[in-house]
Enzyme design. Structure first.
Site, PDB file in Angstrom:
ATOM      1  N   ILE A  15       7.218 -22.406 -23.053  1.00  0.00           N
ATOM      2  CA  ILE A  15       7.077 -21.058 -23.621  1.00  0.00           C
ATOM      3  C   ILE A  15       8.411 -20.538 -24.166  1.00  0.00           C
ATOM      4  CG2 ILE A  15       7.436 -19.666 -21.508  1.00  0.00           C
ATOM      5  CD1 ILE A  15       4.794 -19.162 -24.288  1.00  0.00           C
ATOM      6  N   SER A  37      19.561 -23.424 -17.741  1.00  0.00           N
ATOM      7  CA  SER A  37      18.629 -24.543 -17.717  1.00  0.00           C
ATOM      8  C   SER A  37      19.113 -25.585 -16.724  1.00  0.00           C
ATOM      9  CB  SER A  37      18.565 -25.136 -19.138  1.00  0.00           C
ATOM     10  OG  SER A  37      17.890 -26.346 -19.132  1.00  0.00           O
ATOM     11  N   ARG A  38      18.232 -25.951 -15.787  1.00  0.00           N
ATOM     12  CA  ARG A  38      18.594 -26.989 -14.811  1.00  0.00           C
ATOM     13  C   ARG A  38      18.890 -28.288 -15.511  1.00  0.00           C
ATOM     14  NH1 ARG A  38      13.645 -27.638 -11.119  1.00  0.00           N
ATOM     15  NH2 ARG A  38      12.913 -28.084 -13.212  1.00  0.00           N
ATOM     16  N   LYS A  92       4.708 -13.918 -17.616  1.00  0.00           N
ATOM     17  CA  LYS A  92       3.518 -13.713 -16.790  1.00  0.00           C
ATOM     18  C   LYS A  92       3.225 -14.995 -16.031  1.00  0.00           C
ATOM     19  CE  LYS A  92       0.414 -15.939 -17.816  1.00  0.00           C
ATOM     20  NZ  LYS A  92       0.056 -17.413 -17.975  1.00  0.00           N
ATOM     21  N   ASP A 170      -3.841 -19.465 -14.327  1.00  0.00           N
ATOM     22  CA  ASP A 170      -2.626 -19.284 -15.136  1.00  0.00           C
ATOM     23  C   ASP A 170      -3.025 -18.778 -16.528  1.00  0.00           C
ATOM     24  OD1 ASP A 170       0.356 -19.726 -15.747  1.00  0.00           O
ATOM     25  OD2 ASP A 170      -0.682 -20.880 -17.289  1.00  0.00           O
TER      26      ASP A 170
HETATM   27  P1  NAP Z   1       7.212 -25.315 -18.344  1.00  0.00           P
HETATM   28  O1  NAP Z   1       7.065 -25.946 -19.690  1.00  0.00           O
HETATM   29  O2  NAP Z   1       6.963 -26.123 -17.132  1.00  0.00           O
HETATM   30  O3  NAP Z   1       8.680 -24.697 -18.309  1.00  0.00           O
HETATM   31  C1  NAP Z   1       9.210 -24.047 -17.202  1.00  0.00           C
HETATM   32  C2  NAP Z   1      10.729 -24.289 -17.185  1.00  0.00           C
HETATM   33  O4  NAP Z   1      11.278 -23.602 -16.068  1.00  0.00           O
HETATM   34  C3  NAP Z   1      11.106 -25.755 -17.016  1.00  0.00           C
HETATM   35  O5  NAP Z   1      11.164 -26.436 -18.237  1.00  0.00           O
HETATM   36  C4  NAP Z   1      12.474 -25.659 -16.363  1.00  0.00           C
HETATM   37  O6  NAP Z   1      13.419 -25.390 -17.386  1.00  0.00           O
HETATM   38  C5  NAP Z   1      12.361 -24.388 -15.510  1.00  0.00           C
HETATM   39  N1  NAP Z   1      12.025 -24.707 -14.132  1.00  0.00           N
HETATM   40  C6  NAP Z   1      11.014 -25.519 -13.679  1.00  0.00           C
HETATM   41  N2  NAP Z   1      11.027 -25.589 -12.345  1.00  0.00           N
HETATM   42  C7  NAP Z   1      12.050 -24.823 -11.941  1.00  0.00           C
HETATM   43  C8  NAP Z   1      12.596 -24.503 -10.663  1.00  0.00           C
HETATM   44  N3  NAP Z   1      12.054 -25.025  -9.539  1.00  0.00           N
HETATM   45  N4  NAP Z   1      13.665 -23.695 -10.610  1.00  0.00           N
HETATM   46  C9  NAP Z   1      14.208 -23.175 -11.725  1.00  0.00           C
HETATM   47  N5  NAP Z   1      13.744 -23.446 -12.974  1.00  0.00           N
HETATM   48  C10 NAP Z   1      12.686 -24.255 -13.055  1.00  0.00           C
HETATM   49  O7  NAP Z   1       6.267 -24.037 -18.217  1.00  0.00           O
HETATM   50  P2  NAP Z   1       5.873 -22.985 -19.362  1.00  0.00           P
HETATM   51  O8  NAP Z   1       4.578 -23.353 -19.969  1.00  0.00           O
HETATM   52  O9  NAP Z   1       7.030 -22.706 -20.248  1.00  0.00           O
HETATM   53  O10 NAP Z   1       5.524 -21.731 -18.427  1.00  0.00           O
HETATM   54  C11 NAP Z   1       6.546 -20.953 -17.822  1.00  0.00           C
HETATM   55  C12 NAP Z   1       5.959 -19.589 -17.543  1.00  0.00           C
HETATM   56  O11 NAP Z   1       5.553 -19.007 -18.790  1.00  0.00           O
HETATM   57  C13 NAP Z   1       4.709 -19.630 -16.649  1.00  0.00           C
HETATM   58  O12 NAP Z   1       4.702 -18.532 -15.781  1.00  0.00           O
HETATM   59  C14 NAP Z   1       3.561 -19.526 -17.646  1.00  0.00           C
HETATM   60  O13 NAP Z   1       2.418 -18.896 -17.088  1.00  0.00           O
HETATM   61  C15 NAP Z   1       4.189 -18.644 -18.722  1.00  0.00           C
HETATM   62  N6  NAP Z   1       3.563 -18.821 -20.034  1.00  0.00           N
HETATM   63  C16 NAP Z   1       3.276 -20.070 -20.530  1.00  0.00           C
HETATM   64  C17 NAP Z   1       2.608 -20.185 -21.740  1.00  0.00           C
HETATM   65  C18 NAP Z   1       2.284 -21.521 -22.365  1.00  0.00           C
HETATM   66  O14 NAP Z   1       1.502 -21.557 -23.333  1.00  0.00           O
HETATM   67  N7  NAP Z   1       2.838 -22.634 -21.913  1.00  0.00           N
HETATM   68  C19 NAP Z   1       2.246 -19.061 -22.438  1.00  0.00           C
HETATM   69  C20 NAP Z   1       2.611 -17.827 -21.952  1.00  0.00           C
HETATM   70  C21 NAP Z   1       3.254 -17.722 -20.745  1.00  0.00           C
HETATM   71  P3  NAP Z   1      14.915 -25.994 -17.324  1.00  0.00           P
HETATM   72  O15 NAP Z   1      14.766 -27.481 -17.182  1.00  0.00           O
HETATM   73  O16 NAP Z   1      15.517 -25.562 -18.606  1.00  0.00           O
HETATM   74  O17 NAP Z   1      15.569 -25.366 -16.130  1.00  0.00           O
END
Ligand code: NAP
Length: 313
Positions: A15, A37-38, A92, A170
């Site tokens: 996101i 970013s980790r 969210k 989610d």
């Molecule tokens: P994602 O692709 O898994 O990305 C989350 C990022 O957070 C990871 O790439 C990592 O980034 C970091 N992270 C992961 N585990 C972590 C930990 N234990 N401690 C600290 N940082 C950590 O997930 P996403 O889809 O972007 O979703 C993230 C949030 O946005 C969720 O709450 C989701 O509901 C919301 N969201 C997602 C979407 C969608 O379409 N995907 C849409 C709207 C909202 P680094 O490696 O850079 O640290």
């Protein structure tokens, strides 16, 4: 003319890339100054840090952070950022539990910073017109259908299947963020069935029946196993016609006719979110509505959990 708000983006996943970076770049209110970013990901040569503690220790001037990590780890990061005096935008859902979001809201108020519990689907083009139309009518019943293919939309996101990851809620909470905004009366869970794969901790599908204070039923059908056409629809039957919000809130039809004027000057969910975040920071207030999270929490409290076949990505 006020100076842009200096922002660090935390958690460089799907996101952050798909929506936050383009919306920040397109708007005038925020200046991206760093990433956290980790995996050590930088953007356009900007400084990057492994965690928010490194960011604070660097002495870089930051006014605000947007937290795009999974919900399970967001509270601790947000708490630290509030302690630094930074304004905080929470993706969210705003947290993994209600209590932690309330604690963050109170901490932000005590520190005098803004906390934004963002609900991106509420900024879809059809949502405010739908709310206005429904405010003048009697809702008879509503049906929420949110069916998407988890393999397409959430590849490799193991956190979604863990406790606090919400599974199919989610995306389902996005539907509830719209429903709690557009439906004129409060509604409550009556019955719910949650299908939980035997190898996972969170539901892959759910059927929920809510009822509002005047007795109208709001049925919800969520499924992460949807292949082919995807559905993000809310249909509301009233005493004066049927409203359909489809494509996640971006298309509005009333009795089968398209009903969006397309004359707004600000389109899109994330431009809308950053506009709102800038406005609350400048006004010195917070925006924390937990009602979608509360509805999900109530579904988990009130629902029957049914073990179904394992899910293997
Ligand atoms: P994602 O692709 O898994 O990305 C989350 C990022 O957070 C990871 O790439 C990592 O980034 C970091 N992270 C992961 N585990 C972590 C930990 N234990 N401690 C600290 N940082 C950590 O997930 P996403 O889809 O972007 O979703 C993230 C949030 O946005 C969720 O709450 C989701 O509901 C919301 N969201 C997602 C979407 C969608 O379409 N995907 C849409 C709207 C909202 P680094 O490696 O850079 O640290």
């Amino acid at each position: 003319m006020t100076a842009p708000i200096r922002l660090a983006l935390v958690g460089m996943g799907k996101i952050a890339h798909d929506q936050h970076l383009p919306a920040i770049a397109a708007g005038q209110s925020f200046d991206l100054v760093a990433t956290v970013s980790r995996s050590g990901e930088s953007v356009g040569g900007l400084p990057f840090f492994r965690d928010v503690y490194e960011l604070a220790a660097s002495g870089l001037e930051v006014d605000a952070v947007s937290l795009c990590t999974p919900p399970q780890v967001r509270r601790a990061i947000a708490q630290y950022c509030i302690g630094q005096g930074w304004h905080v935008f929470l993706e969210k859902p705003p947290g993994a539990t209600l209590a932690e979001v309330i604690a963050l809201r109170d901490a932000a108020a005590a520190k005098g910073v803004s906390l934004f519990a963002s609900w991106h689907s509420r900024y879809a083009d059809g949502v405010e017109p739908a709310r206005a139309w429904l405010a003048e009518r009697e809702v008879k019943r509503a049906k929420i259908t949110w069916r998407e293919d988890v393999r397409v939309w959430h590849p490799g996101q193991d956190w979604i299947w863990e406790p606090g990851g919400f599974g199919v809620f989610d995306p389902g909470i996005n539907a509830l963020s719209i429903a709690t905004r557009i439906l004129p009366r409060p509604f409550f869970v009556e019955t719910a069935e949650l299908d939980v794969p035997s190898n996972r901790a969170a539901p892959i599908a759910a059927r929920v029946s809510f009822r509002d204070t005047a007795g109208a039923e709001i049925a919800m059908d969520l499924d992460f196993r949807q292949e082919g056409p995807q559905h993000w629809d809310i249909e509301v039957e009233t005493d004066d016609g049927t409203l359909l919000l489809s494509k996640g809130g971006s298309v509005l039809t009333i009795d089968g006719k398209e009903a969006l004027a397309h004359d707004a000057d600000l389109h899109g969910e994330y431009p809308g979110l950053y506009h709102r975040f800038g406005a609350i920071v400048r006004a010195g207030v917070s925006d924390v509505d937990v009602s979608p999270l509360r509805a999900v929490a109530d579904v988990f409290l009130r629902g029957r959990h049914i073990s179904v076949e394992p899910f293997v990505e």
